[in-house]
Design a protein around this motif. Sequence first.
Motif, PDB file in Angstrom:
ATOM      1  N   GLY A  41      31.599  69.689  58.769  1.00 60.40           N
ATOM      2  CA  GLY A  41      32.624  68.893  58.905  1.00 60.40           C
ATOM      3  C   GLY A  41      32.507  69.789  61.173  1.00 60.40           C
ATOM      4  N   SER A  42      31.376  70.477  61.157  1.00 62.08           N
ATOM      5  CA  SER A  42      31.562  70.890  62.761  1.00 62.08           C
ATOM      6  C   SER A  42      30.364  70.133  62.847  1.00 62.08           C
ATOM      7  CB  SER A  42      30.883  72.291  62.593  1.00 62.08           C
ATOM      8  OG  SER A  42      29.373  72.851  62.434  1.00 62.08           O
TER       9      SER A  42
ATOM     10  N   SER B 288      36.147  60.602  61.077  1.00 61.41           N
ATOM     11  CA  SER B 288      37.817  62.475  60.450  1.00 61.41           C
ATOM     12  C   SER B 288      38.661  61.961  62.052  1.00 61.41           C
ATOM     13  CB  SER B 288      36.310  63.877  60.820  1.00 61.41           C
ATOM     14  OG  SER B 288      36.492  64.544  61.571  1.00 61.41           O
TER      15      SER B 288
ATOM     16  N   TYR C  66      43.304  66.213  63.816  1.00 59.18           N
ATOM     17  CA  TYR C  66      44.151  67.089  62.797  1.00 59.18           C
ATOM     18  C   TYR C  66      45.291  67.639  63.135  1.00 59.18           C
ATOM     19  CZ  TYR C  66      39.496  68.287  61.276  1.00 59.18           C
ATOM     20  OH  TYR C  66      38.157  68.916  60.177  1.00 59.18           O
TER      21      TYR C  66
ATOM     22  N   GLY D 125      41.431  68.350  58.201  1.00 56.87           N
ATOM     23  CA  GLY D 125      41.853  70.179  57.492  1.00 56.87           C
ATOM     24  C   GLY D 125      43.104  70.065  57.490  1.00 56.87           C
TER      25      GLY D 125
ATOM     26  N   THR E 126      45.315  67.032  53.784  1.00 55.93           N
ATOM     27  CA  THR E 126      44.626  65.707  52.459  1.00 55.93           C
ATOM     28  C   THR E 126      44.782  65.115  51.804  1.00 55.93           C
ATOM     29  OG1 THR E 126      42.743  67.609  53.298  1.00 55.93           O
ATOM     30  CG2 THR E 126      42.314  65.823  51.644  1.00 55.93           C
TER      31      THR E 126
ATOM     32  N   LYS F  55      36.586  70.286  48.778  1.00 51.81           N
ATOM     33  CA  LYS F  55      36.695  71.671  49.822  1.00 51.81           C
ATOM     34  C   LYS F  55      35.655  71.079  50.412  1.00 51.81           C
ATOM     35  CE  LYS F  55      38.370  76.146  50.139  1.00 51.81           C
ATOM     36  NZ  LYS F  55      38.765  77.231  49.635  1.00 51.81           N
TER      37      LYS F  55
ATOM     38  N   ARG G 128      39.349  78.060  56.613  1.00 51.35           N
ATOM     39  CA  ARG G 128      39.292  77.994  57.564  1.00 51.35           C
ATOM     40  C   ARG G 128      39.943  78.605  58.641  1.00 51.35           C
ATOM     41  NH1 ARG G 128      42.813  73.270  59.708  1.00 51.35           N
ATOM     42  NH2 ARG G 128      42.320  73.066  61.176  1.00 51.35           N
TER      43      ARG G 128
ATOM     44  N   SER H 185      41.796  75.117  54.822  1.00 52.17           N
ATOM     45  CA  SER H 185      40.501  74.895  54.280  1.00 52.17           C
ATOM     46  C   SER H 185      39.962  73.974  54.819  1.00 52.17           C
ATOM     47  CB  SER H 185      40.391  74.240  52.468  1.00 52.17           C
ATOM     48  OG  SER H 185      41.315  73.223  52.467  1.00 52.17           O
ATOM     49  N   GLU H 186      39.310  72.801  55.126  1.00 48.44           N
ATOM     50  CA  GLU H 186      39.096  71.338  55.517  1.00 48.44           C
ATOM     51  C   GLU H 186      37.578  70.687  54.269  1.00 48.44           C
ATOM     52  OE1 GLU H 186      36.680  70.116  60.134  1.00 48.44           O
ATOM     53  OE2 GLU H 186      35.078  71.683  58.773  1.00 48.44           O
ATOM     54  N   ASN H 187      37.901  69.715  54.518  1.00 54.61           N
ATOM     55  CA  ASN H 187      38.688  69.047  52.381  1.00 54.61           C
ATOM     56  C   ASN H 187      37.236  67.519  54.022  1.00 54.61           C
ATOM     57  OD1 ASN H 187      39.681  70.890  51.273  1.00 54.61           O
ATOM     58  ND2 ASN H 187      41.086  70.473  53.137  1.00 54.61           N
TER      59      ASN H 187
END
Length: 417
Positions: free
Chosen positions: A7-8, A234, A237, A358, A370, A389, A393, A409-411
Amino acid sequence: MVDAYIGSSKDNMRSAVHNWYKFTAGFSYKFIDLVVDELEAKPECIYEPFAGCGTTLVAAQKKKIHSVGNESQQLMCDIINAKLNWDIDDKTCRDLIAYLNNFAEVNAKIDISEEYNELLCGLYDAETLKNLYLLRDGIAGIEDVKYQLFLRLALSQTLHKAALHPIAVPYIVRSKTLVNSGDALGKFTAISYQMLNDLATMPHHERMADVYKADSRKKNQNIEAGSCDLCITSPPYLNNLDYGEVSKVHTHFFELTKDWHDITEKVRHELVTGATTHYRDTEFHLEEFLETEFAIANKALMPILVKHYDAIAQSGKGRKGKKSFHILMMHYFEDMYKVLIEMHRVLRKGSKAYLILGDSAPYGIYIPTTQYLGEIAQSVGFGDYKIYKIRERGHKWTTLSNRHNVELSENILELNR
């Protein structure tokens, strides 16, 4: 089978073409590779509603897969197009680079200070700033748009490399000074040559993607219904992060904007609501909001959102800044409802969509973003959804005195069309 960095943008920094524009808030090209490689059949066309800096489109093109994307900011559209034009002739481009260096040297004694934007004056020494503007003006005179975009992207990278202070997401770090600043001409030339070297490593040089300057909350007439069989994206957020501080360096320099008013009118209004700078509090009335198409289509979810709305508003009382996160949350989910409607239209039946997301906790009130988007997706016609998941984060902000201690969390949200 995803790692914590999926996710980065960490992987993108080391990958040719992906690293031509370093946007730290992006996601890894490896996620596109992973999804595509796991499919039984190669997708015919991938849809990307938030094209950003082009990660999905570039990754698809490397695999020789057609893709289409929407991007609401002109700056980013230009960057994406530059990253997708691989049929750049090496000699022609090197001749243009030499011409631009000569252009800057010939015009070195001419006073062009009236062109400078005030913001840029504090980020570069006098010689560097002048050369940056001379390069910009020289590039603007190139007739072939393909080469113009390519060299403008190289100049965009030069803006970062030659600056006195780090220009990083989401802010310009004026408290730090870069050791190797300046030398705009040398850095521009080196960056341009590296981009040309990168193109030589590409598996092919065919353009296989279309990017539209379009708002994904609205119907894009250029993309036919049911024309795509996969979506990878993505979305913004729900975290109140506004990239205006960094993006204005580029938009002011290339004269897409000249001040904050321009950014508000030309940029923010075309973005999915992800920050309190994207709307006016006085224009929001809960009673009217509950009569919107979104609220009516999501009757089961609305009481829960209203409960969050009240809790966030209450928690925000007495806090510094007095950010209206409760209003932000409502606008965000309504906007994403509109995005999901368009996504459902574009995707053909039986296809899937993958969203990296996220969750958030404005003023300490946990919002399972999410899950809610999965439920909202069902209200527009998607079938079952799954949540995977990726990582926990938010830990790097725990030292802040006003920071909540809610685990985030990031999902990955998987939707079935």
